[in-house]
Design a protein around this motif. Sequence first.
Motif, PDB file in Angstrom:
ATOM      1  N   ALA A  17      64.114 -54.355  21.607  1.00  0.00           N
ATOM      2  CA  ALA A  17      62.916 -54.027  22.118  1.00  0.00           C
ATOM      3  C   ALA A  17      61.777 -54.686  21.534  1.00  0.00           C
ATOM      4  N   ALA A  18      62.137 -55.394  20.223  1.00  0.00           N
ATOM      5  CA  ALA A  18      61.216 -56.027  19.640  1.00  0.00           C
ATOM      6  C   ALA A  18      61.266 -57.824  19.979  1.00  0.00           C
ATOM      7  N   SER A  19      62.271 -58.010  20.468  1.00  0.00           N
ATOM      8  CA  SER A  19      62.611 -59.377  21.032  1.00  0.00           C
ATOM      9  C   SER A  19      61.647 -59.695  22.330  1.00  0.00           C
ATOM     10  N   THR A  20      61.264 -61.025  22.348  1.00  0.00           N
ATOM     11  CA  THR A  20      60.665 -61.603  23.404  1.00  0.00           C
ATOM     12  C   THR A  20      61.362 -62.437  24.258  1.00  0.00           C
ATOM     13  N   LEU A  21      62.624 -62.476  23.927  1.00  0.00           N
ATOM     14  CA  LEU A  21      63.668 -63.177  24.641  1.00  0.00           C
ATOM     15  C   LEU A  21      64.607 -62.172  25.415  1.00  0.00           C
ATOM     16  N   PRO A  22      65.249 -62.672  26.396  1.00  0.00           N
ATOM     17  CA  PRO A  22      66.541 -61.801  27.096  1.00  0.00           C
ATOM     18  C   PRO A  22      67.571 -61.723  26.147  1.00  0.00           C
ATOM     19  N   CYS A  23      68.142 -60.437  26.185  1.00  0.00           N
ATOM     20  CA  CYS A  23      69.223 -59.830  25.176  1.00  0.00           C
ATOM     21  C   CYS A  23      70.240 -59.574  25.829  1.00  0.00           C
ATOM     22  N   TYR A  24      71.506 -60.008  25.259  1.00  0.00           N
ATOM     23  CA  TYR A  24      72.864 -59.574  25.719  1.00  0.00           C
ATOM     24  C   TYR A  24      73.754 -59.477  24.517  1.00  0.00           C
ATOM     25  N   GLY A  25      74.917 -58.798  24.636  1.00  0.00           N
ATOM     26  CA  GLY A  25      75.581 -58.278  23.526  1.00  0.00           C
ATOM     27  C   GLY A  25      77.164 -58.379  24.101  1.00  0.00           C
ATOM     28  N   ILE A  26      77.842 -58.216  23.026  1.00  0.00           N
ATOM     29  CA  ILE A  26      79.417 -58.545  23.144  1.00  0.00           C
ATOM     30  C   ILE A  26      80.266 -57.696  21.902  1.00  0.00           C
ATOM     31  N   THR A  27      80.908 -56.590  22.137  1.00  0.00           N
ATOM     32  CA  THR A  27      81.501 -56.071  20.878  1.00  0.00           C
ATOM     33  C   THR A  27      82.802 -57.012  20.552  1.00  0.00           C
ATOM     34  N   LEU A  28      83.149 -57.457  19.563  1.00  0.00           N
ATOM     35  CA  LEU A  28      84.275 -57.958  18.995  1.00  0.00           C
ATOM     36  C   LEU A  28      85.786 -57.329  18.840  1.00  0.00           C
ATOM     37  N   GLY A  29      85.853 -56.248  19.441  1.00  0.00           N
ATOM     38  CA  GLY A  29      87.080 -55.563  19.332  1.00  0.00           C
ATOM     39  C   GLY A  29      87.231 -54.142  18.748  1.00  0.00           C
ATOM     40  N   ASP A  30      88.295 -53.428  18.640  1.00  0.00           N
ATOM     41  CA  ASP A  30      88.261 -52.325  17.954  1.00  0.00           C
ATOM     42  C   ASP A  30      87.264 -51.298  18.153  1.00  0.00           C
ATOM     43  N   ILE A  31      87.003 -51.060  19.182  1.00  0.00           N
ATOM     44  CA  ILE A  31      86.284 -50.086  19.624  1.00  0.00           C
ATOM     45  C   ILE A  31      86.682 -48.737  19.367  1.00  0.00           C
ATOM     46  N   GLY A  32      87.921 -48.450  19.471  1.00  0.00           N
ATOM     47  CA  GLY A  32      88.548 -47.095  19.265  1.00  0.00           C
ATOM     48  C   GLY A  32      89.468 -47.593  17.867  1.00  0.00           C
ATOM     49  N   TRP A  33      90.462 -46.449  17.654  1.00  0.00           N
ATOM     50  CA  TRP A  33      91.216 -46.644  16.479  1.00  0.00           C
ATOM     51  C   TRP A  33      92.411 -45.863  16.789  1.00  0.00           C
ATOM     52  N   ASN A  34      93.436 -46.924  17.275  1.00  0.00           N
ATOM     53  CA  ASN A  34      94.943 -46.529  17.246  1.00  0.00           C
ATOM     54  C   ASN A  34      95.547 -46.746  16.092  1.00  0.00           C
ATOM     55  N   THR A  35      96.585 -45.701  15.827  1.00  0.00           N
ATOM     56  CA  THR A  35      97.377 -46.015  14.623  1.00  0.00           C
ATOM     57  C   THR A  35      98.890 -46.459  15.089  1.00  0.00           C
ATOM     58  N   GLU A  36      99.728 -46.374  14.248  1.00  0.00           N
ATOM     59  CA  GLU A  36     101.184 -46.700  14.749  1.00  0.00           C
ATOM     60  C   GLU A  36     101.576 -45.741  15.690  1.00  0.00           C
ATOM     61  N   ASN A  37     101.404 -44.405  15.206  1.00  0.00           N
ATOM     62  CA  ASN A  37     102.068 -43.193  15.982  1.00  0.00           C
ATOM     63  C   ASN A  37     100.920 -42.266  16.722  1.00  0.00           C
ATOM     64  N   THR A  38      99.648 -42.772  16.557  1.00  0.00           N
ATOM     65  CA  THR A  38      98.871 -42.029  17.265  1.00  0.00           C
ATOM     66  C   THR A  38      97.888 -42.905  18.442  1.00  0.00           C
TER      67      THR A  38
END
Length: 511
Positions: A157-178
Amino acid sequence: MKRYIFIIAALTALIFTGCSNDDDRPVKTPIDPLTDIYGVVTDNQGNRLQGIVVSDGYTCTATDENGVYQLTAGEFSYQVYLSIPAAYEVPMSEGLPCFWQKLTEGRKRYDFTLTPLAGGAENEFNLFCVADPQCQNTTNIARFNNETVPDIAAQVAASTLPCYGITLGDIGWNTENTDYTNDVFPLMKKAMQMDKVGLPLFQLMGNHDNKVIAVSKNDYTVAHDIAAQRNFEYIFGPVNYSFDRGNVHIVAMDNIIFPSHKDYSLGFRDDQVEWLRQDLSYVSKDKMVIFCVHIPMRASNNQNVQAVLELLKPFAEVHIMSGHTHDSHYEHVHGAACGAWWHSTINTDGTPNGYAIYKVKGATIDNWVYKATGFDPDFQIRLYRGSDIFMEGYTPSYQFYYKGDDQIVANIWNADKDWKIEVYENGTKTGEMKPYESNATKRDAWASGYHCGVQGRAPSNYDRTNTSHLYYYTLQSSTASVEVRATDKFGQTYSQSKFTTGLAEDFPVGE
């Protein structure tokens, strides 16, 4: 920490399978008998668009003068999608970028419509990189919603420029068994919608976003690796894709070889390297490439890493964006949005929970800042006295490597060799801070003292001893009032005169 299993009755209401539909546009190009995926790409006025790159994740092609593309599907083709051109809006569906359609048995035609940007391609814009939300339960998601999301929205909201975004992985959290992704992904999809974060937020896959498929390394096949990514693709779309903004080509790739959560490693399959080669073949070499992955690549010789780096070499400027290590070490390895897995408000190296904002101008990055969640953008330094104990009265407790009564330590999480870090005593400059010597234990004692001492967490996971952004200085007077001024490579100066202590009032409390 308790782990909650969610039951989501209306899961399907949050899932989409495509972002465009076939219509009655005539196909003016003869379709090759071997083609099993084709379609027409037009703008929203019906004009046919030539040169739009289309892919099934394994092969890339471009539309012809009639706006027609043709592809032959491979064994594992799952979606067909566009590389969004710079002069067009990011297609959206349910609040997220949606530039793809799921392939359906018996159907060959998949059309796409693009809407031109009102002002044409954007020569300047901001790119937000958000590493490792890593949510595994409702408590984590609530903190992401209440802390990270409004913080990003306020900066947009404070930016005067167009804004885009990207996550860089690990949105969730899996483990070895779950496997938590079936529960978490739909909720995270809602949290990251544009009406909440304020920008189109693209998604990238991390190791904790894979479906739990335990396979021994001896039995591992490409089919296993691809099967592990299907749940992510179903919710968020392709795992290897690209889009253009301004004079920049942004690539997102899954860089995880994944037999199981125990055995995963950095790397790229051969088919991914070939996809990237084809994708980049349509990109002018004078463009900047921003290459987004989860695991830091650095100088790795892991599977096909060097082959990928060779493909990136010809371009005028390349930036690699990654997460995973929860460290803000330069090469754009980002501090995590979740910090120390939502157990506090900091990463294990003392970096605050947060994300990075890059100002892009033309074919270069003109400026960048690490934005600490909940703080002003100019909060870039945490300052300590070397003689303090963190946290005294708890076991274990820690001190900094430089612990003299007249020594001070600064954690400057976005700093690199080009920063100038000055010390002022009683208003007069007396010298410059130096990075930790190579033989020093590079620990933020405050972060380790809180996580391991106060919270009682395992030092093997929470005592970071290789932090690269710690600086020290020996004062002329241990009783002087102190100010540290750090000037980055872009000429921006940040200051800090408050010392963080080991007292409870300075604990980075998160939960």
